[in-house]
Design an enzyme around this catalytic site. Structure first.
Site, PDB file in Angstrom:
ATOM      1  N   ASP A  88       0.844  -1.195   0.000  1.00 34.73           N
ATOM      2  CA  ASP A  88       0.000   0.000   0.000  1.00 34.73           C
ATOM      3  C   ASP A  88       0.876   1.241   0.000  1.00 34.73           C
ATOM      4  OD1 ASP A  88      -1.855   1.979   0.454  1.00 34.73           O
ATOM      5  OD2 ASP A  88      -2.147   1.456   2.576  1.00 34.73           O
ATOM      6  N   ASN A 120      -0.093   4.483  -0.364  1.00 30.15           N
ATOM      7  CA  ASN A 120      -0.648   5.771   0.099  1.00 30.15           C
ATOM      8  C   ASN A 120      -1.427   5.643   1.407  1.00 30.15           C
ATOM      9  OD1 ASN A 120      -2.820   4.368  -0.793  1.00 30.15           O
ATOM     10  ND2 ASN A 120      -3.682   6.016  -2.051  1.00 30.15           N
ATOM     11  N   ASP A 129      -3.896   3.983   2.630  1.00 29.08           N
ATOM     12  CA  ASP A 129      -5.344   3.849   2.819  1.00 29.08           C
ATOM     13  C   ASP A 129      -5.725   2.415   3.190  1.00 29.08           C
ATOM     14  OD1 ASP A 129      -4.976   2.535   0.443  1.00 29.08           O
ATOM     15  OD2 ASP A 129      -6.515   3.630  -0.674  1.00 29.08           O
ATOM     16  N   ASP A 135      -1.846  -1.218  -3.915  1.00 32.84           N
ATOM     17  CA  ASP A 135      -2.156  -0.463  -5.135  1.00 32.84           C
ATOM     18  C   ASP A 135      -1.041  -0.593  -6.174  1.00 32.84           C
ATOM     19  OD1 ASP A 135      -0.171   1.409  -4.105  1.00 32.84           O
ATOM     20  OD2 ASP A 135      -1.753   1.999  -2.698  1.00 32.84           O
ATOM     21  N   GLU A 161      -7.671 -20.608 -16.793  1.00 32.76           N
ATOM     22  CA  GLU A 161      -8.088 -21.275 -15.559  1.00 32.76           C
ATOM     23  C   GLU A 161      -9.201 -22.257 -15.901  1.00 32.76           C
ATOM     24  OE1 GLU A 161      -9.623 -20.298 -11.028  1.00 32.76           O
ATOM     25  OE2 GLU A 161     -10.500 -19.284 -12.729  1.00 32.76           O
ATOM     26  N   HIS A 213      -4.586 -16.978  -5.099  1.00 32.98           N
ATOM     27  CA  HIS A 213      -5.443 -16.167  -4.231  1.00 32.98           C
ATOM     28  C   HIS A 213      -6.746 -16.856  -3.845  1.00 32.98           C
ATOM     29  CE1 HIS A 213      -7.029 -15.789  -8.212  1.00 32.98           C
ATOM     30  NE2 HIS A 213      -8.110 -15.211  -7.739  1.00 32.98           N
TER      31      HIS A 213
END
Ligand code: TEU
Ligand code: CA
Length: 552
Positions: A19, A21, A23, A27, A253, A323
């Site tokens: 991250d 920034n 938040d 990103d 996939e 994931h």
């Protein structure tokens, strides 16, 4: 030889990577900042999970604008900069192509649902119900029914995933042309390939027949939606109109696909390779509300089957996790102590990386990151996990038992923040991370492992290096040795005169293996090893979760 056959791919789940920034959400600029780490690791290609505009119901796998970046991930300028900087550093970028479905907030769907006869109606599957019930009995892959009635017209639309992910109708040529245009849009920006989400589902049997009834009262859609009648026609068309015009890496996939089908998918007219699921399904209990321990003999068979059947016919992809899957060290190894965790992480890596195919490393796997135990369901963010949990509760399962399934199988196990260092939030963010950080980041993180020559991270670097230096890893054939051995995964690769012998101990005990005559003359010096390895009197003695690879 095609470059992607020698490549190692690294998967980034951008929301949880870095991250920039504060938040709490990873990103694109965060990826830019970490490119040097990926160069240091030695990987060649980055597959980045979706960062397109999306309501975020399924963390970006529900796309509302294929040509825009979700503001939380950054801007198109950030994306272009990422492409440029990655290319400068010799890294290629693969995007996620999610075109079996869109978000229900995609303008196509918003128009489609307005009336029975609008221009976009036929972009999706709309059907009349049967006696106030859905058009057929299909179950969604996330649990519950696969149809949702829309008040506007009273008809139902098909969603094989969440109700916010309506399935696109690929039989409609306009849909296909839209997808191809969108692919060109990204390829012209310099993208190097695509990972194609659930691509095996894009052609449905037109009658949409009822599926075989399951204990939960729903029918199985799979035989009518997976590997459907026009699937290969669509992929060949996509190849002609798009893929063949660039030099790309493509992977589809494709759950439920068998090695026999693979050579049709992975050939110059369609895709480079596919993700098979045989080794992922061994601990599954349908419909996903329970867990069982994966059987070791079947695990060996599953992986070996793909190695053998595809050799010289099609190209394999190799992976232990992504994931959607629990952390491999917790699932196939042992995370109960530091010693076991580090050794089993290394052993699993040897087992997979010495096979034939293109290896995929999922962020944090190279550190031996583990599953997480959330306190309760409120800490869980994943739409699928929450669905399956609620279904289990409705079936009378206790919250404790329902959470137990999540500890083993939940997708959020893989989605906790990447562990960069032993500081707050593992150095992932200076804000509050969108999902809990694994408390074990104090021990498992990039910073400590960089400095430790013996770390899982440095072990991965060596393995990647070996693949680059030894053609046998890319080209050799494969043979499983002692298939019935209950503790060791042993295989041999052969290439010309050369032999690579790989022996992996999947248990927490010491295992002795009588070295067959054919291998007795092998050198004492392995090309890689972990754990306690001894050789005496024709015996190989391998300590808990040890592994060793010899070149002869
Ligand atoms: O995954 C499809 C898929 O295989 C999963 O739904 C899988 O069955 C499940 O996660 C096992 O627990 C792809 C994406 O990788 C996934 O993140 C998306 O949620 C899904 O498609 C829908 O786009
Ligand atoms: Ca951010």
């Amino acid at each position: 030889m095609e470059w992607w056959k020698k490549s190692v791919v690294y998967q980034i789940y951008p929301r949880s990577f870095y991250d920039s920034n504060s938040d709490g959400i990873g990103d694109l600029r965060g990826i830019i900042e970490k490119l040097d780490y990926l160069v240091y690791l030695g990987v060649d290609v980055l597959w980045i999970s979706p960062f397109y505009a999306s309501p975020g119901v399924d963390n970006g796998y529900d796309i509302s604008d294929y040509r825009a970046i979700a503001p939380e991930f950054g801007t198109m300028a950030d994306c272009e900069e990422l492409l440029e900087k990655a290319h400068e550093k010799g890294l290629k970028i693969m995007l996620d192509l999610v075109v079996n479905h869109t978000s229900d907030k995609h303008p196509w769907f918003e128009e489609s649902r307005q009336s029975l006869h609008n221009n976009k109606r036929n972009f999706y599957f709309w059907r009349e119900g049967r006696d106030n019930a859905p058009p057929n009995n299909w179950m969604s892959l996330f649990g519950g029914g696969a149809w949702k009635q829309d008040p506007k017209t009273g008809q139902y639309y098909l969603h094989l995933f969440s109700e916010n992910q309506p399935d696109l109708n690929w039989d409609n040529e306009e849909v296909r042309q839209e997808v191809y245009d969108m692919m060109h849009f990204w390829l012209k920006k310099g993208v190097d390939g695509f990972r194609m989400d659930m691509i095996s589902l894009i052609s449905k049997v037109p009658e949409l027949p009822d599926g075989q009834l399951m204990p939960n009262g729903f029918g199985m859609p799979f035989p009518f939606v997976n590997n459907g009648p026009r699937l290969h026609e669509f992929l060949q068309e996509m190849n002609r109109e798009v893929l063949s015009k660039y030099d790309l890496i493509t992977v589809g996939e494709t759950p439920g696909v068998k090695p026999q089908d693979a050579s049709q998918y992975s050939n110059p007219d369609e895709l480079n390779m596919i993700f098979q699921f045989d080794h992922m399904l061994l601990d599954r209990v349908d419909p996903g509300n329970a867990y069982k321990k994966p059987d070791f003999i079947r695990l060996k068979q599953a992986l070996s089957n793909w190695q053998i059947e595809l050799h010289n016919k099609a190209w394999n992809s190799l992976y232990w996790c992504n994931h959607d899957q629990p952390r491999s060290v917790s699932r196939f190894g042992n995370d109960s102590s530091r010693e076991y965790r580090e050794n089993s992480a290394k052993m699993l890596a040897v087992c997979l990386h010495m096979m034939q195919g293109t290896p995929f490393i999922y962020q944090g796997e190279e550190l031996g990151m583990t599953n997480i135990r959330f306190d309760n369901i409120n800490e869980v963010k994943d739409v699928e996990a929450i669905h399956t949990y609620n279904i289990a509760i409705n079936m009378g399962v206790t919250p404790k038992d329902a959470m137990e399934v999540q500890y083993h199988k939940g997708r959020d196990n893989a989605r906790t923040p990447m562990q960069w260092e032993n500081t707050e939030n593992a150095g992932f963010s200076k804000g509050t991370p969108w999902i809990k950080t694994n408390p074990n980041h104090s021990e498992i993180n990039v910073k400590v492992q960089k400095d430790d020559a013996n770390s899982v991270l440095n072990f991965y670097r060596r393995l990647i290096e070996i693949r680059k230096n030894y053609p046998i890893v890319t080209h050799g054939n494969y043979e499983l040795i002692d298939p019935e051995h209950k503790e060791l995964f042993i295989y041999r690769r052969c290439y010309g005169e050369q032999i690579l012998l790989v022996i992996c101990n999947f248990t927490d005990g010491q295992v002795e293996w009588e070295i067959p005559k054919a291998f007795l003359n092998m050198k004492n010096e392995p090309i890689i090893e972990n754990g306690v390895i001894q050789r005496k009197n024709g015996l190989l003695i391998i300590g808990a979760y040890g592994s060793v690879a010899y070149l002869m």
